[in-house]
Scaffold this motif. Structure first.
Motif, PDB file in Angstrom:
ATOM      1  N   ASN A  48       0.874  -1.158   0.061  1.00  3.86           N
ATOM      2  CA  ASN A  48      -0.164   0.058  -0.072  1.00  3.86           C
ATOM      3  C   ASN A  48       0.826   1.302  -0.086  1.00  3.86           C
ATOM      4  N   GLN A  49       2.019   1.335   0.587  1.00  4.95           N
ATOM      5  CA  GLN A  49       2.916   2.353   0.753  1.00  4.95           C
ATOM      6  C   GLN A  49       3.326   2.635  -0.625  1.00  4.95           C
ATOM      7  N   VAL A  50       3.690   1.539  -1.578  1.00  8.35           N
ATOM      8  CA  VAL A  50       4.120   1.813  -3.036  1.00  8.35           C
ATOM      9  C   VAL A  50       3.049   2.507  -3.652  1.00  8.35           C
ATOM     10  N   ILE A  51       1.899   1.782  -3.573  1.00 10.14           N
ATOM     11  CA  ILE A  51       0.547   2.366  -4.215  1.00 10.14           C
ATOM     12  C   ILE A  51       0.773   4.018  -4.078  1.00 10.14           C
ATOM     13  N   ALA A  52       0.715   4.079  -2.740  1.00  5.95           N
ATOM     14  CA  ALA A  52       0.421   5.657  -2.320  1.00  5.95           C
ATOM     15  C   ALA A  52       1.634   6.465  -2.813  1.00  5.95           C
ATOM     16  N   GLU A  53       2.587   6.025  -3.066  1.00  8.65           N
ATOM     17  CA  GLU A  53       3.663   7.034  -3.770  1.00  8.65           C
ATOM     18  C   GLU A  53       3.366   7.213  -5.407  1.00  8.65           C
ATOM     19  N   GLU A  54       2.600   6.369  -5.771  1.00  7.85           N
ATOM     20  CA  GLU A  54       2.313   6.718  -7.361  1.00  7.85           C
ATOM     21  C   GLU A  54       1.854   7.943  -7.815  1.00  7.85           C
ATOM     22  N   GLU A  55       0.995   8.653  -7.079  1.00  7.39           N
ATOM     23  CA  GLU A  55       0.626  10.048  -7.198  1.00  7.39           C
ATOM     24  C   GLU A  55       1.791  11.074  -7.254  1.00  7.39           C
ATOM     25  N   ARG A  56       2.403  10.812  -6.270  1.00  4.75           N
ATOM     26  CA  ARG A  56       3.926  11.897  -6.002  1.00  4.75           C
ATOM     27  C   ARG A  56       4.708  11.610  -7.382  1.00  4.75           C
ATOM     28  N   VAL A  57       4.752  10.601  -7.715  1.00  3.16           N
ATOM     29  CA  VAL A  57       5.879  10.410  -8.770  1.00  3.16           C
ATOM     30  C   VAL A  57       5.177  10.912 -10.107  1.00  3.16           C
ATOM     31  N   ASN A  58       3.919  10.686 -10.222  1.00  2.00           N
ATOM     32  CA  ASN A  58       3.378  11.565 -11.433  1.00  2.00           C
ATOM     33  C   ASN A  58       3.217  12.838 -11.304  1.00  2.00           C
ATOM     34  N   ALA A  59       3.172  13.428 -10.172  1.00  3.84           N
ATOM     35  CA  ALA A  59       3.352  15.071  -9.900  1.00  3.84           C
ATOM     36  C   ALA A  59       4.708  15.313 -10.357  1.00  3.84           C
ATOM     37  N   MET A  60       5.524  14.528  -9.776  1.00  4.26           N
ATOM     38  CA  MET A  60       7.183  15.075 -10.168  1.00  4.26           C
ATOM     39  C   MET A  60       7.296  14.994 -11.729  1.00  4.26           C
ATOM     40  N   GLU A  61       6.735  14.135 -12.396  1.00  2.00           N
ATOM     41  CA  GLU A  61       6.984  13.906 -14.032  1.00  2.00           C
ATOM     42  C   GLU A  61       6.327  15.428 -14.393  1.00  2.00           C
ATOM     43  N   ILE A  62       5.139  15.988 -14.019  1.00  7.47           N
ATOM     44  CA  ILE A  62       4.645  16.756 -14.576  1.00  7.47           C
ATOM     45  C   ILE A  62       5.091  18.025 -14.273  1.00  7.47           C
ATOM     46  N   ASP A  63       5.861  18.170 -13.170  1.00  5.14           N
ATOM     47  CA  ASP A  63       6.384  19.358 -12.687  1.00  5.14           C
ATOM     48  C   ASP A  63       7.856  19.601 -13.434  1.00  5.14           C
ATOM     49  N   ILE A  64       8.385  18.475 -13.481  1.00  7.47           N
ATOM     50  CA  ILE A  64       9.557  18.593 -14.254  1.00  7.47           C
ATOM     51  C   ILE A  64       9.417  18.844 -15.865  1.00  7.47           C
ATOM     52  N   ASP A  65       8.285  18.288 -16.445  1.00  2.00           N
ATOM     53  CA  ASP A  65       8.201  18.577 -17.776  1.00  2.00           C
ATOM     54  C   ASP A  65       7.509  19.982 -17.971  1.00  2.00           C
ATOM     55  N   ARG A  66       7.015  20.321 -16.907  1.00  2.00           N
ATOM     56  CA  ARG A  66       6.649  22.031 -17.104  1.00  2.00           C
ATOM     57  C   ARG A  66       7.773  22.740 -17.160  1.00  2.00           C
ATOM     58  N   ALA A  67       8.490  22.628 -16.259  1.00  2.00           N
ATOM     59  CA  ALA A  67       9.913  23.230 -16.220  1.00  2.00           C
ATOM     60  C   ALA A  67      10.889  23.212 -17.514  1.00  2.00           C
ATOM     61  N   LEU A  68      10.876  22.127 -18.160  1.00  5.40           N
ATOM     62  CA  LEU A  68      11.521  21.970 -19.340  1.00  5.40           C
ATOM     63  C   LEU A  68      10.669  22.811 -20.404  1.00  5.40           C
ATOM     64  N   SER A  69       9.635  22.719 -20.546  1.00  5.29           N
ATOM     65  CA  SER A  69       8.642  23.656 -21.681  1.00  5.29           C
ATOM     66  C   SER A  69       8.897  25.034 -21.285  1.00  5.29           C
ATOM     67  N   THR A  70       9.244  25.508 -20.027  1.00 10.61           N
ATOM     68  CA  THR A  70       9.492  27.010 -19.824  1.00 10.61           C
ATOM     69  C   THR A  70      10.849  27.284 -20.004  1.00 10.61           C
ATOM     70  N   ILE A  71      11.804  26.384 -19.954  1.00 15.07           N
ATOM     71  CA  ILE A  71      13.426  26.617 -20.419  1.00 15.07           C
ATOM     72  C   ILE A  71      13.282  26.660 -21.979  1.00 15.07           C
ATOM     73  N   ILE A  72      12.797  25.781 -22.560  1.00 16.12           N
ATOM     74  CA  ILE A  72      12.760  25.697 -24.065  1.00 16.12           C
ATOM     75  C   ILE A  72      12.320  26.889 -24.726  1.00 16.12           C
ATOM     76  N   ALA A  73      11.183  27.317 -24.038  1.00 10.88           N
ATOM     77  CA  ALA A  73      10.458  28.588 -24.722  1.00 10.88           C
ATOM     78  C   ALA A  73      11.134  29.842 -24.326  1.00 10.88           C
ATOM     79  N   ARG A  74      11.776  30.031 -23.134  1.00 11.01           N
ATOM     80  CA  ARG A  74      12.527  30.996 -22.872  1.00 11.01           C
ATOM     81  C   ARG A  74      13.946  31.109 -23.484  1.00 11.01           C
TER      82      ARG A  74
END
Length: 233
Positions: A48-74
């Motif tokens: 259950n601890q592993v499953i609970a961390e899944e949302e955190r991993v997904n959020a990290m992917e979105i956050d890093i992806d957003r930062a990458l898009s910002t850097i590429i645009a700027r």
């Protein structure tokens, strides 16, 4: 603002992104290890601890992806900097999928716990395959941190070992099912676990390929190993 100052800012942004990628990598590596612990100990709490961390991993992917898009645009990076950003985008996608596989293992463990599993089944062999995959993932993340193409090549070469373990497990589980039909359900669950572990190894190999792309500018996906080695030399 001077070009040197802009370059220094850009380097700091790239360094910050790389640090976050390694943090994400550490999290998914921990997830896989925890999922294997849940399997060997039949621990619902660990699963259950592993499953609970899944949302955190997904959020990290979105956050890093957003930062990458910002850097590429700027910054509108070119050459190696652009390769790095493209490779990081692919890397975090692979890491997110590793997290998915860990959660898949954890859910299978919960199912095994609820339905019961024969002590005759080769859980320790599955765990051995899992530890190989974790070691591959750890090496790939270390290679990313250092942009070490030789270590990346080592990860790619060792991928066959995990595939061989998977093939051996399949033969073993088929034998168990043929000898004792009562093990069929649990054996099929272990097949899913073994396949998830094999995919973790595949994602580690994908990470290694991205490192070579960053450093050498060569896309070595789907190339024979001899061709990959030629890019490293």
């Amino acid at each position: 603002m001077s070009d040197k100052h802009l370059s220094t800012q850009f380097d700091a942004e790239l360094s910050g992104i790389s640090t976050r990628v390694l943090e994400m990598g550490g999290l998914v590596e921990s997830q896989v290890a925890q999922a294997l612990y849940a399997l060997t100990q039949f621990s619902g709490e660990a699963a259950n601890q592993v499953i609970a961390e899944e949302e955190r991993v997904n959020a990290m992917e979105i956050d890093i992806d957003r930062a990458l898009s910002t850097i590429i645009a700027r910054r509108q990076p070119t050459a190696r900097d652009l390769r790095l950003l493209i490779a990081i985008s692919k890397t975090i996608n692979n890491l997110e999928r590793v997290g998915d596989e860990a959660a898949r293992i954890a859910r299978t463990v919960l199912r095994l716990i609820s339905t019961g599993v024969s002590t005759r089944l080769p859980v320790s062999d599955v765990s051995f395959e899992g530890n190989l995959a974790i070691e591959q993932l750890r090496k790939a993340l270390d290679a990313f941190a250092r942009l070490d193409v030789n270590k990346a090549l080592e990860v790619m070469k060792q991928d066959d070992q995990i595939d061989q373990e998977f093939d051996g497990l399949m033969r073993m589980l088929i034998t168990y099912m043929m000898e004792d039909p009562r093990t069929i359900s649990a054996s099929i669950d272990l097949v899913f676990v073994a396949k998830a572990i094999e995919r973790v190894g595949d994602h580690a190999k994908n990470l290694a390929e991205q490192i070579i792309y960053i450093v050498k500018g060569a896309d070595v996906r789907h190339l024979p190993m001899a061709n990959v080695e030629s890019y490293i030399k």
